[in-house]
Each structure stands twice: as C-alpha cells, then as structure tokens.
Design a protein around this motif. Sequence first.
Motif, mmCIF file in Angstrom:
data_model
loop_
_atom_site.group_PDB
_atom_site.id
_atom_site.type_symbol
_atom_site.label_atom_id
_atom_site.label_comp_id
_atom_site.label_asym_id
_atom_site.label_seq_id
_atom_site.Cartn_x
_atom_site.Cartn_y
_atom_site.Cartn_z
ATOM 1 N N CYS A 138 28.797 37.123 42.776
ATOM 2 C CA CYS A 138 29.287 36.607 41.423
ATOM 3 C C CYS A 138 28.023 37.091 40.509
ATOM 4 N N THR B 32 37.441 43.800 40.284
ATOM 5 C CA THR B 32 36.180 44.029 40.992
ATOM 6 C C THR B 32 36.372 42.870 42.012
ATOM 7 N N ALA B 33 36.744 41.746 41.886
ATOM 8 C CA ALA B 33 36.817 40.734 42.699
ATOM 9 C C ALA B 33 38.058 40.502 43.433
ATOM 10 N N LEU C 175 31.865 37.442 48.242
ATOM 11 C CA LEU C 175 31.935 37.915 46.832
ATOM 12 C C LEU C 175 30.719 37.245 45.907
ATOM 13 N N ARG D 285 40.243 44.002 46.778
ATOM 14 C CA ARG D 285 38.897 43.599 46.782
ATOM 15 C C ARG D 285 38.489 42.226 47.508
ATOM 16 N N ILE E 22 31.778 32.829 48.406
ATOM 17 C CA ILE E 22 31.831 32.913 46.795
ATOM 18 C C ILE E 22 30.397 32.588 46.537
ATOM 19 N N LEU F 29 31.856 39.553 35.792
ATOM 20 C CA LEU F 29 32.555 39.745 37.121
ATOM 21 C C LEU F 29 34.182 39.420 36.621
#
Length: 310
Positions: free
Chosen positions: A75, A83-84, A73, A124, A143, A79
């Motif tokens: 960032c 989307t995440a 993911l 996602r 992340i 965001l």
Amino acid sequence: MTADPVSRLPGSIEETVSLLGGENYLAGRSLATVVFLALKMKRPLFLEGEAGVGKTEIAKVLSRALGRDLIRLQCYEGLDISTAVYEWNYPAQMLDIRLSEATGERDRDQIEAGLFSERHLIRRPVLQALSPTLGKGPPVFLIDELDRADEAFEAFLLEVLSDFQVTIPELGTIRADAPPIVIITTNRTREVHDALKRRCLYHWVDYPSAKLELEIVRQKVPGCRESLSREIVSYVQGLRRLDLFKNPGVAETIDWATALTELDRVALDPETISDTIGTLLKYQDDIARLAGSEGAKLLAEVKASLSAEA
C-alpha cells in the motif's frame, strides 16, 4: 491424489507454534493463538506494531509453511483500483475493435461483450487473491502497510474483507470459492477505521523480550559468537529504552549481528559500534546521540550486566 490443502492447517496452538518455528519464526503463545484462530475461523488477521518487528514476515512464513502462493499488495498514498484490483487490457481491446472493423462486424452488443470479457481482464493482487491456485488452495494475501493507503481505498476493502468478492461493472461480481488467508499490517502512521478492524482478528506485535530476541539471532545468524550475540541483544534492548526517533527493530538486530560476524568481531567496543551503527540506526539524530557519553554509558552498562550474569 493430491491432499486437500485445508488438511495442512494446524490443528492446535501448539501445532501453530511448531508450524511457524519450522520456518525459523519464533512466535510467542499469544501471537500463535491469534494466527491459529484466524486460520480456523477464516478471518483476516490485522497486525499492528512498529516497523521491523516481523509483521510482514508472518505472511511469508505462512505461505512457505502451508505451501500456498503469496499475493502481496504493497500500500501507498494514491493506490487505486486499477493498480490494486483490476484493469482492462486496452491495447488488446483496440486490436479487437480494429479486427471487427476489418471483418465488417456490426453487432455492437457482441463487440462490447468480447471487449469486456475475462480474456481482456488484467488481474491485480486483490483479484489474484480471490482466485485459488489449482492444487494449493486459497493463497496468503498480504495487505502490507495499509495505513499508507488513502481512506477511500480502505473503504473499498470493506467489500473484499466482508464477503471476499469484488464487483466489476462490466462483468459483475467475482467471488472467491474459498477465502484467502488475509494478513493486514500497519505501522500505525494513521488510525485505520473501526469498520475494517471489526472484520479482523487483531494483534499488536511488540518488540521481543531479550530472551526471545537472543534466540532469533541464534537462528538467523548462526555464525555469530554466543558472547557477541548476547552483547548485541543487550545493547539493542538498551537502545529501545532511550526513546530514540526510530528504535531498531528485530530486522536491524539481525542485520547488525550479520555485519559484525562478517567483520569477524568478537565483542562490542566503541570503535566497532561507531563503524557499524548505520546497520542498526537509520536517523542521523539518533546516531549523533550515541556518539557522546550516552553511547559510552550504555555500552558500559551492557558489559557490566553481562559480567554480573556470568
């Protein structure tokens, strides 16, 4: 029968060092210790440090070494959950509505249940990370650069990192059968809230020592001459003491060593540095600073220091 993926986790700090080293990632004992503990305790690992010191690479290395999928993911400002985390497949939902109308279906509850089902759910990265791959176990969930995301999204992650679950209003709560291996990175462009840090094990990834950086260059750029590798590392270490706008990271050191090897250079000289400095420094003010006497002085110090060692 396929072996339990959990059995592949390292059983000690020394095994963790070997695990990372097997993928050509040279980790000091302090980093290997916190990686081992994060795996053992099933806690997210929060890595801070300057850009280019190898934070993101740790997640990639763990993914390869443990045979797990890597879910990333990336960032950025703005965001959001669609989307995440997830979103609904609106075109497919509209098609279902049209088919229901064409067949004369009138049961509103039944139609709605069909629209908001797993069939129309687009997963996602966050939802993907909560779903282990068959035969591989929980994935490595990276992340990356959390400090670039908004604080509102950071607050949303608290539920994910606390209970490894996501609540979808139309479906309910989706929980991971086993927590993913979570690696969070930040370049510290802003402070991340303590509430999120408390859920993680923390480690500051610093620039490597000259000895460790030389070993990294040897492994990553095996075609680079030993004498040139020493000059490169010594020069980069000197640059980091100059308080530049953006110090070169390990990634830039490797790029520079690769570039000089491709050019068949055997030693550093003012012309070579001037021609290739763009692989090492990324800001014109820093490059201009080295174009004068300061750059010549640093190169002379590098040559003198290495001659003294010899």
